[in-house]
Design an enzyme around this catalytic site. Structure first.
Site, short mmCIF file in Angstrom:
data_model
loop_
_atom_site.label_atom_id
_atom_site.label_comp_id
_atom_site.label_asym_id
_atom_site.label_seq_id
_atom_site.Cartn_x
_atom_site.Cartn_y
_atom_site.Cartn_z
N CYS A 8 78.48 32.80 72.91
CA CYS A 8 78.79 30.82 72.75
C CYS A 8 77.61 30.66 72.14
CB CYS A 8 77.01 31.24 74.71
SG CYS A 8 77.89 32.62 75.75
N GLY A 34 82.45 28.20 73.65
CA GLY A 34 82.43 28.44 75.17
C GLY A 34 83.25 26.74 75.57
N ASN A 108 72.17 33.52 73.37
CA ASN A 108 73.68 33.05 73.27
C ASN A 108 73.91 34.86 72.08
OD1 ASN A 108 76.22 33.43 70.84
ND2 ASN A 108 75.53 32.44 69.47
N GLY A 109 74.51 35.93 72.23
CA GLY A 109 74.23 36.88 71.72
C GLY A 109 74.85 38.15 72.93
N CYS A 248 77.29 38.04 61.30
CA CYS A 248 78.11 37.89 61.74
C CYS A 248 79.56 37.71 60.82
CB CYS A 248 78.66 37.71 63.32
SG CYS A 248 80.11 37.21 63.66
N TYR A 254 86.70 32.53 62.31
CA TYR A 254 87.13 32.05 63.73
C TYR A 254 85.97 31.07 64.48
CZ TYR A 254 88.62 31.45 68.12
OH TYR A 254 89.39 29.91 69.27
N CYS A 394 83.59 44.73 69.67
CA CYS A 394 81.96 43.78 68.61
C CYS A 394 81.57 43.78 69.89
CB CYS A 394 82.60 42.64 68.61
SG CYS A 394 81.23 41.59 68.02
N CYS A 446 78.00 42.62 59.26
CA CYS A 446 78.25 42.62 59.76
C CYS A 446 79.48 42.26 60.29
CB CYS A 446 77.56 42.64 61.55
SG CYS A 446 78.34 43.73 62.62
N CYS A 449 83.88 44.96 63.40
CA CYS A 449 85.13 45.04 64.18
C CYS A 449 86.37 44.75 62.63
CB CYS A 449 85.37 42.81 64.35
SG CYS A 449 85.25 41.83 62.89
#
Ligand code: 5GP
Ligand code: MG
Length: 456
Positions: A8, A34, A108-109, A248, A254, A394, A446, A449
């Site tokens: 988010c 979002g 967020n998370g 991340c 993206y 994820c 991280c 994915c």
């Protein structure tokens, strides 16, 4: 129910006469993170006022209801979700009254121990209105035995695990926290008020700062808590320190806007570099390079530059359709790709194409794109993806669906190529991705994915 994927946008504004207005514009700039629901809580020392609803920022807020959000401090949220309940209860901020007064939280998370914490709280009599991880925090704070909110937040945060950027608003203070592994981005900026005083803004992406004329100061450090109280600059407390951090990598691929600076790097430059690496790793003889808009544009420019194949905007995007990913059923998802993307026949017909997209998740978009390009008369279609195959879910907040839905977890490269009916398919390697980031060997991200190595 399992925790929702939450990638988010959060914003906090402190020490500004029109805090909610600034939060509104910041949320507008971060709408891409979002589109499901939006909300703002404002505080004016006496009380907290909250407005939230399903829908886009511009449909949730208008002049009348924004005027009700008075005060010098505000926190706001844009919610992203693909699954489950669209209930208003799942919109943020989460507001609560408790023994110390009033509190509003945005998050967020994803918390990896949310299930355990929630069932423990429920067993002890707590009642929940939503499925949000965020609501757990209000309970932990309400139950804490400490006297002051700051101590209670510290207490609550030691009990949670996973990825989080959190903002807490009380009637007079604001607290901003980033998890110790630094999964999600969070930056601090300053705002010069008309009366000459300085205000502060904390936001998921720096593109929010540009719109409200804020000056980027720095990132909130992993494990850091910033306390905004009165006219003082924010006080910093390190709640936890970890030897390694895991920002991340998908933010670069993206999620973030290309005009944002994330984890110290401009996103546009990184995406273009990914295209350059992709062209080095997976070259192909073709007539034109075309991006899948908008997510593939920067990488396609890089690919075209490196390969010296001309760049063309061969597909036009209708901007008035939301992100197609959000639709729950496969049938609607497929229709929406066509609603959103349309090829320019005059450019495509008879050409050998390199088509660049940032990622393949379920494979829906690529399959549809190949089909619409064939219908437009393409001679050859070579899909090139500017990230490695997304083969693992994820747990930290990016919306990659269940592993079974990820096409790369079920099929190998040839099978995917056959499924999307492309003439060839290739992905950027993990090494190529790291090269694009120009990171040293010691710098971690991280990238679970892609490689299934989960930091928590
Ligand atoms: P697919 O159609 O393969 O399921 O999804 C791939 C497309 O979705 C790509 O064009 C990519 O830009 C986009 N995408 C990748 N990850 C995400 C995400 O987490 N959320 C949304 N909304 N789109 C995504
Ligand atoms: Mg896309």
């Amino acid at each position: 129910m399992a925790g929702f994927a939450e990638e988010c946008a959060v914003v906090g504004v402190y020490g500004c006469p029109n805090a909610a207005n600034i939060a509104y514009y910041a949320l507008f700039a971060m709408q891409h993170r979002g589109q499901e629901a939006s909300g703002i809580s404002s505080a004016n020392a006496q009380k907290i006022h909250t407005i939230k609803n399903q829908g886009l920022v511009t449909s949730v807020f208008n002049q009348q209801n924004l005027a009700k959000l008075q005060g010098f401090a505000a926190v706001g949220h844009n919610r992203y979700s693909t699954a489950g309940d669209d209930s208003i209860f799942d919109a943020q901020p989460v507001f609560a009254r408790y023994d110390l007064g009033e509190i509003s939280v945005v998050h967020n998370g994803n918390l990896t121990n949310a299930k355990t914490l929630r069932s423990e709280l429920i067993r002890n009599g707590a009642i929940f209105q939503s499925f949000l991880d965020t609501e757990i925090l209000t309970h932990l704070i309400a139950k804490s035995k400490h006297q002051h909110l700051q101590e209670r937040i510290t207490d609550a945060v030691t009990q949670i695990e996973g990825a989080y950027c959190l903002l807490f608003l009380s009637r007079s203070k604001m607290f901003a926290l980033r998890d110790p592994l630094g999964f999600r981005p969070l930056s601090l900026g300053t705002i010069h008020n008309r009366d000459g005083s300085i205000g502060y803004i904390v936001a998921s992406e720096t593109c929010a700062f540009d719109l409200v004329n804020a000056t980027f100061e720095r990132e909130v450090a992993p494990g850091e808590m910033l306390v905004f109280d009165g006219n003082k600059p924010p006080q910093s407390f390190m709640l936890a320190q970890q030897p390694l951090q895991y920002p991340c990598i998908f933010e670069y691929i993206y999620f973030a806007r290309p005009d944002s600076t994330i984890f110290g790097r401009n996103v546009y430059h990184i995406r273009k570099a990914m295209g350059v690496e992709l062209a080095k790793e997976k070259p192909i003889d073709a007539d034109i390079v075309i991006p899948v808009p908008d997510s593939g544009i920067a990488a396609a420019l890089g690919y075209a530059k490196q390969s010296q194949i001309p760049f063309e905007l061969g597909i036009v995007r209708n901007h008035y359709v939301g992100r197609t990913f959000i639709e729950p059923t496969q049938q609607i998802r497929e229709l929406k790709v066509r609603l959103k993307l349309n090829p320019i026949r005059e450019i495509i017909a008879g050409k050998r194409l390199v088509v660049i997209d940032d990622s393949i998740v379920r494979g829906t978009t690529s399959k549809q794109i190949v089909q619409i390009l064939r219908d437009a008369g393409a001679k050859e279609i070579h899909m090139r993806i500017s990230s490695p195959p997304t083969a693992h879910s994820c747990y930290y907040g990016v919306d990659t669906p269940n592993e079974q839905e990820l096409i790369s977890s079920k099929m190998n490269l040839d099978e995917i190529c056959h499924y999307i009916e492309a003439d060839s398919l290739a992905y950027l390697s993990i090494e190529g991705l790291r090269k694009s980031l120009a990171c040293g060997k010691e710098e971690q991200f991280c990238q679970a994915c892609f490689d299934g190595q989960y930091p928590i």
